[in-house]
Design a protein around this motif. Structure first.
Motif, mmCIF file in Angstrom:
data_model
loop_
_atom_site.group_PDB
_atom_site.id
_atom_site.type_symbol
_atom_site.label_atom_id
_atom_site.label_comp_id
_atom_site.label_asym_id
_atom_site.label_seq_id
_atom_site.Cartn_x
_atom_site.Cartn_y
_atom_site.Cartn_z
ATOM 1 N N GLY A 65 -4.163 -4.600 28.676
ATOM 2 C CA GLY A 65 -4.313 -3.598 27.631
ATOM 3 C C GLY A 65 -4.866 -4.139 26.335
ATOM 4 N N ILE A 66 -5.263 -3.206 25.480
ATOM 5 C CA ILE A 66 -5.716 -3.502 24.124
ATOM 6 C C ILE A 66 -5.028 -2.526 23.185
ATOM 7 C CG2 ILE A 66 -7.679 -3.522 22.537
ATOM 8 C CD1 ILE A 66 -9.474 -4.158 24.920
ATOM 9 N N ASP A 67 -4.415 -3.045 22.135
ATOM 10 C CA ASP A 67 -3.864 -2.231 21.055
ATOM 11 C C ASP A 67 -4.676 -2.508 19.796
ATOM 12 O OD1 ASP A 67 -1.902 -1.292 22.707
ATOM 13 O OD2 ASP A 67 -0.302 -2.550 21.890
ATOM 14 N N ALA A 68 -5.101 -1.468 19.116
ATOM 15 C CA ALA A 68 -5.854 -1.628 17.872
ATOM 16 C C ALA A 68 -5.307 -0.660 16.836
ATOM 17 C CB ALA A 68 -7.340 -1.366 18.105
ATOM 18 N N THR A 69 -5.062 -1.155 15.645
ATOM 19 C CA THR A 69 -4.623 -0.309 14.536
ATOM 20 C C THR A 69 -5.481 -0.614 13.318
ATOM 21 O OG1 THR A 69 -2.966 -1.888 13.712
ATOM 22 C CG2 THR A 69 -2.245 -0.317 15.385
ATOM 23 N N ALA A 70 -5.711 0.398 12.517
ATOM 24 C CA ALA A 70 -6.477 0.229 11.288
ATOM 25 C C ALA A 70 -5.876 1.114 10.213
ATOM 26 C CB ALA A 70 -7.949 0.588 11.510
ATOM 27 N N SER A 71 -5.975 0.662 8.982
ATOM 28 C CA SER A 71 -5.501 1.462 7.863
ATOM 29 C C SER A 71 -6.416 1.232 6.668
ATOM 30 C CB SER A 71 -4.052 1.108 7.502
ATOM 31 O OG SER A 71 -3.943 -0.243 7.113
ATOM 32 N N LEU A 72 -6.515 2.230 5.825
ATOM 33 C CA LEU A 72 -7.444 2.179 4.698
ATOM 34 C C LEU A 72 -6.910 3.045 3.570
ATOM 35 C CD1 LEU A 72 -10.384 1.247 3.836
ATOM 36 C CD2 LEU A 72 -11.118 3.482 4.673
ATOM 37 N N THR A 73 -7.025 2.545 2.339
ATOM 38 C CA THR A 73 -6.613 3.318 1.168
ATOM 39 C C THR A 73 -7.790 3.425 0.214
ATOM 40 O OG1 THR A 73 -4.329 2.577 1.315
ATOM 41 C CG2 THR A 73 -5.044 3.426 -0.804
ATOM 42 N N VAL A 74 -8.114 4.642 -0.177
ATOM 43 C CA VAL A 74 -9.177 4.857 -1.147
ATOM 44 C C VAL A 74 -8.640 5.672 -2.313
ATOM 45 C CG1 VAL A 74 -11.051 4.693 0.524
ATOM 46 C CG2 VAL A 74 -9.993 6.915 0.086
ATOM 47 N N ASN A 75 -9.276 5.462 -3.473
ATOM 48 C CA ASN A 75 -8.903 6.152 -4.705
ATOM 49 C C ASN A 75 -10.174 6.777 -5.281
ATOM 50 O OD1 ASN A 75 -7.741 5.041 -7.972
ATOM 51 N ND2 ASN A 75 -7.603 7.038 -7.042
ATOM 52 N N PRO A 76 -10.645 7.897 -4.663
ATOM 53 C CA PRO A 76 -11.943 8.456 -5.055
ATOM 54 C C PRO A 76 -12.000 8.980 -6.478
ATOM 55 C CG PRO A 76 -10.804 9.934 -3.551
ATOM 56 C CD PRO A 76 -10.014 8.660 -3.586
ATOM 57 N N VAL A 77 -10.914 9.585 -6.925
ATOM 58 C CA VAL A 77 -10.840 10.060 -8.306
ATOM 59 C C VAL A 77 -9.464 9.710 -8.843
ATOM 60 C CG1 VAL A 77 -12.473 11.944 -7.935
ATOM 61 C CG2 VAL A 77 -10.025 12.357 -7.621
ATOM 62 N N ARG A 78 -9.333 9.788 -10.130
ATOM 63 C CA ARG A 78 -8.067 9.414 -10.763
ATOM 64 C C ARG A 78 -6.905 10.234 -10.210
ATOM 65 N NH1 ARG A 78 -6.843 9.299 -17.303
ATOM 66 N NH2 ARG A 78 -4.764 8.345 -17.148
ATOM 67 N N GLU A 79 -5.836 9.571 -9.884
ATOM 68 C CA GLU A 79 -4.582 10.149 -9.402
ATOM 69 C C GLU A 79 -4.663 10.702 -7.976
ATOM 70 O OE1 GLU A 79 -1.854 11.990 -12.520
ATOM 71 O OE2 GLU A 79 -3.841 12.566 -13.256
ATOM 72 N N LEU A 80 -5.799 10.541 -7.314
ATOM 73 C CA LEU A 80 -5.913 10.964 -5.924
ATOM 74 C C LEU A 80 -6.002 9.736 -5.028
ATOM 75 C CD1 LEU A 80 -6.324 13.062 -3.671
ATOM 76 C CD2 LEU A 80 -8.791 12.948 -4.153
ATOM 77 N N PHE A 81 -5.068 9.624 -4.117
ATOM 78 C CA PHE A 81 -5.052 8.524 -3.158
ATOM 79 C C PHE A 81 -5.066 9.114 -1.746
ATOM 80 C CE2 PHE A 81 -3.093 6.942 -6.992
ATOM 81 C CZ PHE A 81 -3.711 5.710 -7.164
ATOM 82 N N ILE A 82 -5.944 8.588 -0.914
ATOM 83 C CA ILE A 82 -6.064 9.059 0.457
ATOM 84 C C ILE A 82 -5.702 7.900 1.379
ATOM 85 C CG2 ILE A 82 -7.563 10.053 2.209
ATOM 86 C CD1 ILE A 82 -9.284 11.164 -0.032
ATOM 87 N N THR A 83 -4.762 8.163 2.271
ATOM 88 C CA THR A 83 -4.196 7.124 3.124
ATOM 89 C C THR A 83 -4.370 7.501 4.590
ATOM 90 O OG1 THR A 83 -2.524 6.609 1.476
ATOM 91 C CG2 THR A 83 -2.068 5.920 3.724
ATOM 92 N N THR A 84 -4.834 6.548 5.394
ATOM 93 C CA THR A 84 -5.017 6.821 6.820
ATOM 94 C C THR A 84 -4.453 5.702 7.669
ATOM 95 O OG1 THR A 84 -6.990 8.155 6.558
ATOM 96 C CG2 THR A 84 -6.734 7.092 8.654
ATOM 97 N N ARG A 85 -3.822 6.091 8.760
ATOM 98 C CA ARG A 85 -3.445 5.169 9.835
ATOM 99 C C ARG A 85 -4.174 5.611 11.088
ATOM 100 N NH1 ARG A 85 1.633 2.337 9.385
ATOM 101 N NH2 ARG A 85 1.628 2.296 11.658
ATOM 102 N N LEU A 86 -4.752 4.675 11.793
ATOM 103 C CA LEU A 86 -5.470 4.960 13.023
ATOM 104 C C LEU A 86 -5.024 3.971 14.083
ATOM 105 C CD1 LEU A 86 -7.878 6.366 14.556
ATOM 106 C CD2 LEU A 86 -9.324 4.529 13.635
ATOM 107 N N GLN A 87 -4.698 4.438 15.272
ATOM 108 C CA GLN A 87 -4.332 3.517 16.354
ATOM 109 C C GLN A 87 -4.965 3.974 17.661
ATOM 110 O OE1 GLN A 87 -2.434 3.825 19.218
ATOM 111 N NE2 GLN A 87 -1.197 5.675 18.967
ATOM 112 N N TYR A 88 -5.322 2.977 18.481
ATOM 113 C CA TYR A 88 -5.923 3.238 19.788
ATOM 114 C C TYR A 88 -5.322 2.271 20.803
ATOM 115 C CZ TYR A 88 -9.195 2.813 23.666
ATOM 116 O OH TYR A 88 -9.728 2.738 24.919
ATOM 117 N N THR A 89 -5.070 2.764 21.998
ATOM 118 C CA THR A 89 -4.517 1.934 23.069
ATOM 119 C C THR A 89 -5.311 2.157 24.354
ATOM 120 O OG1 THR A 89 -2.269 1.967 22.156
ATOM 121 C CG2 THR A 89 -2.495 1.458 24.495
ATOM 122 N N TYR A 90 -5.685 1.061 24.986
ATOM 123 C CA TYR A 90 -6.242 1.107 26.343
ATOM 124 C C TYR A 90 -5.291 0.342 27.256
ATOM 125 C CZ TYR A 90 -8.903 -0.036 30.492
ATOM 126 O OH TYR A 90 -9.287 -0.184 31.799
#
Length: 667
Positions: free
Chosen positions: A525-550
């Motif tokens: 198998g393969i496990d993959a996870t990724a995460s990213l934080t962006v701050n496009p405008v003041r006081e706005l934070f966008i958070t993502t978790r991504l995971q994939y499994t084979y």
């Protein structure tokens, strides 16, 4: 159609982010994060997957089992509804190979080896962590080293700012299927060194939800059944209560906790041949008391003592008139004692030793029951070495198991040695990038049901063994300013083998079965996870978790079997999830997506056993209100947004679109 639905959310997920820490003001979630740290972080070699604080709260999850769907390499068995049984499997090695720890002490079930994670609420949960292999810190109990994979649940520990003496958190959830779920958390500062907490909740749901039942003839595509019905016998009434004391001593800390869970629920049966109703019901009354104390003796020697007593009562009734009536009561008792020791030989070299003993006893009002008692002794030694950017850990666990039964000959004693080795290397000065790997052998003892269940058990069963091989890499950025605030990636490739797998096998007449060591499974198998934080405008934070499994999990038991080298049941080749969270001032918007690919529901990978892929989308919006010391929060949730028809387990339909409202008030 499915491919388009899968690709769109995954593309969105790659563009956003995880980990608000460091970019938001200090709040109660970050303050309580210290509870998760159980030893020096320098000791960690293989990082865990973790959900905690606000991130955990926003995932549209009612129980711990729901939250675990967002971890890579996890397969969840869910039989549907609020009260449906929910168990977890890590990297296809089997539910019994998963160690579940509650505030540092393992939950266990000697009867069938499975822990129903639906019994544990997220209301007072601070963090959930998943470790493959084992938690790679050597200051832990011998049982911590013993599982092929581990789930750690950490409940909230009271923390007070100067002048505070109490906290109160009241929550009320309501929604589809007549769900009513009030909860209360009270935290008290009894003195500068002693704190207390009480957490309680009640869950009530009729479990009645509409579902579509549609079946086609495999070869002709002729529609055999196509109707909409209401799920029956999925109701639940449950109460959870916890009380805990937390204390600080010179150079250490202690904790004492009492837990009780009582429930009555229906067991929603399989929908087969247009049969909708079942007469099965389960009553649970599970209680335990556990405590631990840790202390540093100088700068080099550290010790920990933990103990637990548990009493589990389960009543199972089957009033289905088409089968033999059943009315059985099972009682389990458990006593557990653990002592762990860590010694720092040098600033870069540590050694540890631990000894655990566990006693289990089971009674049942069944004819011919043998009343088993089990003594299980664990002893471990481990070492950790840090040489610059290289970290290594090794451990060996010795297991001695002695069972005694009445009304039958006792099986022989069992002794097992299981070693493990973990390594991590950061090749660059930037410590954010690392390469890691581990090799581990582990086992699981046959359960009381495997060994002694009437007409089926086999007292001569051998333990079931797993071998695990893992290599991976990880990178976590150090950026804390600008548009991109933080990002991280982890990828692991693994190869697991399961030998002497315990299976039920027909013997003699077809209605007689026995348990045998027949199975062998090889897993890539393969496990993959990724995460990213962006701050496009003041006081706005966008958070993502991504995971994939084979995963490719093949049965290699017997070349003469028709299912030799076929994928084992209910293990998809492809699965994944994404969670996107947007935070702006006091508003929170959360979107989560889960995908499980095609799989087979029986051993033979033939068209008759093929199960279609499924996916769901959940959406929630919340708003917080604050004044003085008071905080209120309103959250609206839409689960299964596109009202997909799907089964996690064949013939156990899951709910279509449903709704939930959560009101929270805190002092």
């Amino acid at each position: 159609m499915i491919k388009k639905a899968v690709i769109a959310p995954l593309c969105v997920a790659v563009l956003s982010a995880h980990a608000q820490s460091g970019v938001l003001p200090l709040d109660s979630v970050q303050r309580l994060q210290e509870v998760v740290v159980v030893s020096d972080s320098r000791q960690s070699v293989i990082p865990s997957q973790q959900l905690q604080g606000d991130e955990l709260r926003r995932l549209n999850s009612l129980s711990v089992a729901d939250a675990l769907r967002f971890f890579a390499g996890v397969q969840l068995k869910d039989y549907g509804g609020v009260g449906g049984i929910k168990t977890v499997n890590i990297r296809s090695m089997g539910t019994n190979h998963v160690g579940v720890f509650y505030d540092g002490i393992q939950l266990s079930n000697a009867q069938n080896g499975q822990v129903d994670l639906g019994m544990f609420s997220l209301d007072n949960m601070q963090a959930i962590s998943l470790y493959n292999g084992q938690k790679s810190q050597i200051f832990q109990s011998a049982k911590d080293f013993n599982s092929a994979g581990s789930i750690y649940m950490w409940t909230r520990r009271p923390e007070f700012t100067p002048g505070e003496t109490f906290h109160v958190k009241a929550t009320l959830k309501g929604g589809s299927f007549d769900l009513v779920n009030p909860a209360l958390l009270i935290e008290l500062k009894l003195s500068d060194k002693v704190k207390a907490s009480f957490s309680g909740e009640w869950v009530s749901s009729s479990g009645k939800y509409k579902f579509r039942y549609r079946r086609k003839a495999v070869m002709t595509d002729e529609i055999m059944y196509d109707t909409t019905a209401v799920r029956q016998n999925g109701d639940i009434r449950a109460t959870r209560m916890e009380a805990a004391l937390f204390g600080d001593i010179s150079g250490g800390k202690w904790m004492l906790k009492a837990y009780n869970y009582t429930s009555e629920r229906g067991v929603p049966g399989a929908i087969v041949n247009n049969v909708w109703r079942r007469g099965e019901r389960i009553w649970d009354n599970n209680s335990f008391v556990q405590g631990s104390i840790e202390k540093d003796f100088g700068k080099k020697y550290h010790a920990r003592l933990a103990a637990k007593y548990a009493y589990y009562l389960t009543k199972y009734v089957n009033r289905d008139t088409t089968v033999m009536a059943i009315d059985n009561v099972y009682r389990q008792q458990e006593f557990y004692l653990s002592t762990s020791h860590l010694y720092n030989i040098t600033p870069f070299w540590d050694v540890s030793a631990a000894y655990d003993v566990q006693w289990n006893k089971m009674n049942a009002d069944m004819y011919g029951f043998v009343y088993p008692t089990r003594w299980h002794h664990f002893a471990s030694v481990a070492t950790a070495l840090r040489l610059g950017r290289l970290k290594m850990q090794g451990s060996v666990v010795f297991n001695y198991v002695r069972d005694r039964v009445r009304l039958a000959a006792s099986p022989g004693d069992k002794t097992v040695w299981t070693p493990a080795f973990f390594v991590s290397y950061a090749p660059f000065r930037d410590a954010g990038f690392s390469i890691r790997g581990f090799v581990k052998r582990s086992f699981r003892m046959p359960t009381f049901n495997d060994l002694y269940y009437a007409e089926m058990g086999n007292s001569q069963l051998r333990p079931e063994y797993t071998n695990q091989y893992d290599i991976g890499l990880a990178y976590k950025s150090r950026t804390r300013r600008g548009f991109l605030t933080e990002w991280a990636v982890q990828v692991d490739g693994y190869y697991n083998t399961v030998h002497d797998k315990i299976v039920a096998y027909p013997k003699g007449a077809q209605f007689r079965w026995t348990m045998l060591n027949l199975g062998r499974v090889h897993i890539k198998g393969i496990d993959a996870t990724a995460s990213l934080t962006v701050n496009p405008v003041r006081e706005l934070f966008i958070t993502t978790r991504l995971q994939y499994t084979y995963q490719e999990a093949m049965d290699v038991t017997n070349p003469s079997d028709t299912y030799y080298r076929d994928q084992i049941p209910y293990i998809p080749w492809h699965s994944g999830s994404a969670a996107v969270q947007a935070v702006w001032r006091s508003w929170n918007l959360n979107y989560s997506f889960i995908y499980t690919g095609e799989r087979y529901n029986q051993q033979e990978n033939i068209v008759y056993n093929h199960t279609q892929p499924w996916y769901t989308s959940d959406l929630s919006l919340s708003k917080e209100f604050s004044w003085s010391r008071y905080t209120a929060r309103v959250q609206l949730e839409v689960n299964n947004l596109f009202s997909q028809d799907y089964d996690v387990i064949l013939n156990y339909p899951m709910p279509k679109r449903n709704y939930r409202v959560t009101l929270t008030f805190e002092i």
